[in-house]
Design a protein around this motif. Sequence first.
Motif, PDB file in Angstrom:
ATOM      1  N   TYR A  24       0.832  -1.197   0.000  1.00  0.00           N
ATOM      2  CA  TYR A  24       0.000   0.000   0.000  1.00  0.00           C
ATOM      3  C   TYR A  24       0.869   1.250   0.000  1.00  0.00           C
ATOM      4  CZ  TYR A  24      -3.331   3.486   1.612  1.00  0.00           C
ATOM      5  OH  TYR A  24      -4.095   4.604   1.740  1.00  0.00           O
ATOM      6  N   LEU A  25       1.898   1.288   0.857  1.00  0.00           N
ATOM      7  CA  LEU A  25       2.789   2.441   0.911  1.00  0.00           C
ATOM      8  C   LEU A  25       3.521   2.644  -0.410  1.00  0.00           C
ATOM      9  CD1 LEU A  25       4.269   2.066   4.487  1.00  0.00           C
ATOM     10  CD2 LEU A  25       2.660   3.786   3.689  1.00  0.00           C
ATOM     11  N   LEU A  26       3.958   1.556  -1.021  1.00  0.00           N
ATOM     12  CA  LEU A  26       4.633   1.648  -2.306  1.00  0.00           C
ATOM     13  C   LEU A  26       3.703   2.220  -3.375  1.00  0.00           C
ATOM     14  CD1 LEU A  26       7.155   1.027  -4.011  1.00  0.00           C
ATOM     15  CD2 LEU A  26       6.166  -1.210  -4.449  1.00  0.00           C
ATOM     16  N   LEU A  27       2.475   1.748  -3.421  1.00  0.00           N
ATOM     17  CA  LEU A  27       1.517   2.251  -4.399  1.00  0.00           C
ATOM     18  C   LEU A  27       1.205   3.718  -4.171  1.00  0.00           C
ATOM     19  CD1 LEU A  27      -0.924  -0.778  -4.711  1.00  0.00           C
ATOM     20  CD2 LEU A  27       0.718   0.038  -6.400  1.00  0.00           C
ATOM     21  N   CYS A  28       1.038   4.113  -2.915  1.00  0.00           N
ATOM     22  CA  CYS A  28       0.773   5.518  -2.608  1.00  0.00           C
ATOM     23  C   CYS A  28       1.950   6.393  -3.006  1.00  0.00           C
ATOM     24  CB  CYS A  28       0.463   5.692  -1.128  1.00  0.00           C
ATOM     25  SG  CYS A  28      -1.152   5.065  -0.661  1.00  0.00           S
ATOM     26  N   SER A  29       3.167   5.912  -2.760  1.00  0.00           N
ATOM     27  CA  SER A  29       4.359   6.671  -3.136  1.00  0.00           C
ATOM     28  C   SER A  29       4.452   6.826  -4.643  1.00  0.00           C
ATOM     29  CB  SER A  29       5.616   5.975  -2.616  1.00  0.00           C
ATOM     30  OG  SER A  29       5.589   5.892  -1.224  1.00  0.00           O
ATOM     31  N   ALA A  30       4.185   5.764  -5.369  1.00  0.00           N
ATOM     32  CA  ALA A  30       4.226   5.828  -6.832  1.00  0.00           C
ATOM     33  C   ALA A  30       3.179   6.794  -7.354  1.00  0.00           C
ATOM     34  CB  ALA A  30       4.018   4.435  -7.422  1.00  0.00           C
ATOM     35  N   TRP A  31       2.009   6.784  -6.741  1.00  0.00           N
ATOM     36  CA  TRP A  31       0.945   7.702  -7.156  1.00  0.00           C
ATOM     37  C   TRP A  31       1.371   9.136  -6.915  1.00  0.00           C
ATOM     38  CZ3 TRP A  31      -2.051  11.074  -4.150  1.00  0.00           C
ATOM     39  CH2 TRP A  31      -3.111  11.653  -4.818  1.00  0.00           C
ATOM     40  N   PHE A  32       1.983   9.416  -5.752  1.00  0.00           N
ATOM     41  CA  PHE A  32       2.415  10.761  -5.433  1.00  0.00           C
ATOM     42  C   PHE A  32       3.464  11.247  -6.420  1.00  0.00           C
ATOM     43  CE2 PHE A  32       5.295  13.671  -3.212  1.00  0.00           C
ATOM     44  CZ  PHE A  32       4.401  14.697  -2.947  1.00  0.00           C
ATOM     45  N   VAL A  33       4.433  10.414  -6.739  1.00  0.00           N
ATOM     46  CA  VAL A  33       5.472  10.798  -7.691  1.00  0.00           C
ATOM     47  C   VAL A  33       4.875  11.064  -9.066  1.00  0.00           C
ATOM     48  CG1 VAL A  33       7.518   9.969  -8.926  1.00  0.00           C
ATOM     49  CG2 VAL A  33       7.349   9.689  -6.452  1.00  0.00           C
ATOM     50  N   ALA A  34       3.938  10.230  -9.496  1.00  0.00           N
ATOM     51  CA  ALA A  34       3.321  10.418 -10.809  1.00  0.00           C
ATOM     52  C   ALA A  34       2.514  11.708 -10.853  1.00  0.00           C
ATOM     53  CB  ALA A  34       2.428   9.226 -11.147  1.00  0.00           C
ATOM     54  N   ILE A  35       1.823  12.035  -9.766  1.00  0.00           N
ATOM     55  CA  ILE A  35       1.004  13.243  -9.736  1.00  0.00           C
ATOM     56  C   ILE A  35       1.875  14.491  -9.655  1.00  0.00           C
ATOM     57  CG2 ILE A  35      -0.681  14.519  -8.336  1.00  0.00           C
ATOM     58  CD1 ILE A  35      -1.833  12.183  -9.958  1.00  0.00           C
ATOM     59  N   SER A  36       2.912  14.446  -8.849  1.00  0.00           N
ATOM     60  CA  SER A  36       3.706  15.648  -8.636  1.00  0.00           C
ATOM     61  C   SER A  36       4.576  15.993  -9.833  1.00  0.00           C
ATOM     62  CB  SER A  36       4.580  15.499  -7.395  1.00  0.00           C
ATOM     63  OG  SER A  36       5.564  14.535  -7.603  1.00  0.00           O
ATOM     64  N   GLU A  37       4.961  15.028 -10.636  1.00  0.00           N
ATOM     65  CA  GLU A  37       5.771  15.227 -11.820  1.00  0.00           C
ATOM     66  C   GLU A  37       7.022  16.035 -11.515  1.00  0.00           C
ATOM     67  OE1 GLU A  37       3.923  15.828 -15.500  1.00  0.00           O
ATOM     68  OE2 GLU A  37       1.987  15.143 -14.792  1.00  0.00           O
ATOM     69  N   SER A  38       7.624  15.735 -10.391  1.00  0.00           N
ATOM     70  CA  SER A  38       8.897  16.340 -10.048  1.00  0.00           C
ATOM     71  C   SER A  38       9.733  15.295  -9.328  1.00  0.00           C
ATOM     72  CB  SER A  38       8.695  17.566  -9.161  1.00  0.00           C
ATOM     73  OG  SER A  38       8.080  17.190  -7.953  1.00  0.00           O
ATOM     74  N   SER A  39      11.049  15.549  -9.274  1.00  0.00           N
ATOM     75  CA  SER A  39      11.915  14.568  -8.647  1.00  0.00           C
ATOM     76  C   SER A  39      13.159  15.244  -8.101  1.00  0.00           C
ATOM     77  CB  SER A  39      12.301  13.491  -9.647  1.00  0.00           C
ATOM     78  OG  SER A  39      13.032  14.064 -10.712  1.00  0.00           O
ATOM     79  N   VAL A  40      13.845  14.526  -7.200  1.00  0.00           N
ATOM     80  CA  VAL A  40      15.104  14.982  -6.636  1.00  0.00           C
ATOM     81  C   VAL A  40      16.049  13.783  -6.600  1.00  0.00           C
ATOM     82  CG1 VAL A  40      16.279  15.954  -4.632  1.00  0.00           C
ATOM     83  CG2 VAL A  40      13.963  16.698  -5.174  1.00  0.00           C
ATOM     84  N   ILE A  41      17.271  13.962  -7.103  1.00  0.00           N
ATOM     85  CA  ILE A  41      18.276  12.904  -7.035  1.00  0.00           C
ATOM     86  C   ILE A  41      19.592  13.506  -6.542  1.00  0.00           C
ATOM     87  CG2 ILE A  41      17.240  11.481  -8.852  1.00  0.00           C
ATOM     88  CD1 ILE A  41      19.383  12.526 -10.761  1.00  0.00           C
ATOM     89  N   THR A  42      20.475  12.659  -6.061  1.00  0.00           N
ATOM     90  CA  THR A  42      21.786  13.083  -5.588  1.00  0.00           C
ATOM     91  C   THR A  42      22.765  13.096  -6.764  1.00  0.00           C
ATOM     92  OG1 THR A  42      21.353  12.123  -3.426  1.00  0.00           O
ATOM     93  CG2 THR A  42      23.645  12.535  -3.973  1.00  0.00           C
ATOM     94  N   ILE A  43      23.588  14.145  -6.817  1.00  0.00           N
ATOM     95  CA  ILE A  43      24.589  14.256  -7.889  1.00  0.00           C
ATOM     96  C   ILE A  43      25.978  14.463  -7.284  1.00  0.00           C
ATOM     97  CG2 ILE A  43      22.986  15.124  -9.623  1.00  0.00           C
ATOM     98  CD1 ILE A  43      24.082  17.947  -9.055  1.00  0.00           C
ATOM     99  N   ASN A  44      27.001  14.218  -8.074  1.00  0.00           N
ATOM    100  CA  ASN A  44      28.385  14.434  -7.675  1.00  0.00           C
ATOM    101  C   ASN A  44      28.755  15.881  -7.992  1.00  0.00           C
ATOM    102  OD1 ASN A  44      31.149  14.533  -7.370  1.00  0.00           O
ATOM    103  ND2 ASN A  44      31.524  12.577  -8.383  1.00  0.00           N
ATOM    104  N   CYS A  45      29.215  16.614  -6.979  1.00  0.00           N
ATOM    105  CA  CYS A  45      29.552  18.027  -7.157  1.00  0.00           C
ATOM    106  C   CYS A  45      31.054  18.299  -7.141  1.00  0.00           C
ATOM    107  CB  CYS A  45      28.875  18.851  -6.068  1.00  0.00           C
ATOM    108  SG  CYS A  45      27.096  18.955  -6.253  1.00  0.00           S
TER     109      CYS A  45
END
Length: 126
Positions: A24-45
């Motif tokens: 259930y938590l996984l599905l809710c998280s996937a739904w939130f990511v799909a709705i928000s259409e934004s993301s954050v990832i870690t990069i090498n600086c």
Amino acid sequence: RQVFQGDLTRNILFRLMMMLNPLYLLLCSAWFVAISESSVITINCTGQRGRVKTVETWTCDRNGGSECGSSIEDCSGFGEEGSLSGGTAYYDPNGEYRSTGGWDCRSKCRGRPRTSGSQQKTVFFY
């Protein structure tokens, strides 16, 4: 001890809920990511500390709607890691906001159907 039908049913339902909770938590998280259409990832600086680079894009459709994307490479911290965040905003032909993320590029599209472009800004903090 006498076990009643209600106790047995509650016990089975509780166990079922505990098994399905991670799904259930996984599905809710996937739904939130799909709705928000934004993301954050870690990069090498490495070699880029103190820099924040913002890139904004826009695409104007023939009906007056717009798609407004943005990405931010943030290496403003003191470590070797930073973040890359981005998102896309969608506006319908009436100017109504249809998503979260991105930026407001409607001014880039007013009177300019079927156009697109990008702009970029880099800031150094130290």
